[in-house]
Motif scaffolding. Sequence first.
Motif: not given
Length: 364
Positions: A52-56, A104-107, A156-158, A234-239
């Motif tokens: 996956g990428c990122g959160s995934s 998550r998005t599948g995209a 952002v994925m949670t 990653l959540k702190v960085t993204e959000m």
Amino acid sequence: MVPQNVLGKATLREIRGQVSSCGETIQRAAERLIAFEAFLPLDQYTDVVLTGCGSSYNLAKCGAFAWSEMLGRPVKAIPASELIHFSSRYLACGAKILLLAISRTGATSEVRLAVQTVKRDYDAKSIAFTLQSGSDVGVVCDLELAFPECYEESVVMTRAFTSILTAVYLLADGATGGRYQDQIATAPALIAAGLKANEDSIRTLATLTQDRQIERFFFLGSGAFKGLADESALKVTEMALLCSASYHSLEFRHGPIAALDKKGVVVLFPAEAEIPYMTTLLGEIAATGARAFPVTTREMARVIGKEISVENYWVTDSALQIPEFFRPAIFAYVGHLIGYWTANAVDVNPDRPRNLERTVFLNS
Ligand code: F1P
């Protein structure tokens, strides 16, 4: 109830909503296991790979660790971007691969390209984990498992992290005799208890970023918890658009701690095997003037706080009922809430973080 005057209402709703979406994921486990049975037995594969990428990708790391425990053999997590061009550096020629592709998005173009590459070069079997069937990643896989119960409006994925990770646990458990089914089923109650016990204290801490009493977050975790530490950072960085970093717990002593001072916060997910070393690590952190927050039980806090005082810790006592390798799904809310409330403190809308909506798709 979502308060009126906060930024990122969708994100907060989704963070708090993870209790019920995870519950629904558990209820739907049997139907997904039936679809997964076409890929059994697992010993026909030389390699099981999660990507996956990122959160995934962070989810893939947590999932791979749990699968390794349940299958009793190493299971890998490899970033999708690495599989596109360097798969032969990770996977032996002629390997028989089961690839679990999470998006998550599948995209996400890297995930689609990774699946296409590994199918072409290894004739791999592949399963997509997405929120909606018929996705770009789903159509290139042999099976798409969709999780509409954790649909997210926020960029952002949670809650999708929590649900899909729980589903990943349940598939491996289902394939290996269902030993942990009852314990995994307690996840929603454990998450609910954690949210209730800790949200106020996390919010109070995050508020200290407003006047820069806090400027940096570090997340530490080893073994089962490294993927979770990565995801929390990653959540702190993204959000909140705040650079934050994650390390294997004891690796932090070997260089990264140099950047720690009283404006730093260290959130630590202690692995039981490393408890004997936590007193030393926390002592070193305390010596810098930084705040440390072990996410642990009262009992463990007493053990690791024997020689130094551990005043701050986030309580997770009931999570002891389930094996450590399932706890990343239970503790994911910690990073979600730190990211969310820090974003609010620094006046950033976590529903639509800067730069993330502009992600451009790579060419096939
Ligand atoms: C992958 C991802 C997300 C991240 C951000 C950018 O998305 O890296 O994990 O939070 O939104 O994209 P996906 O493949 O899981 O949809």
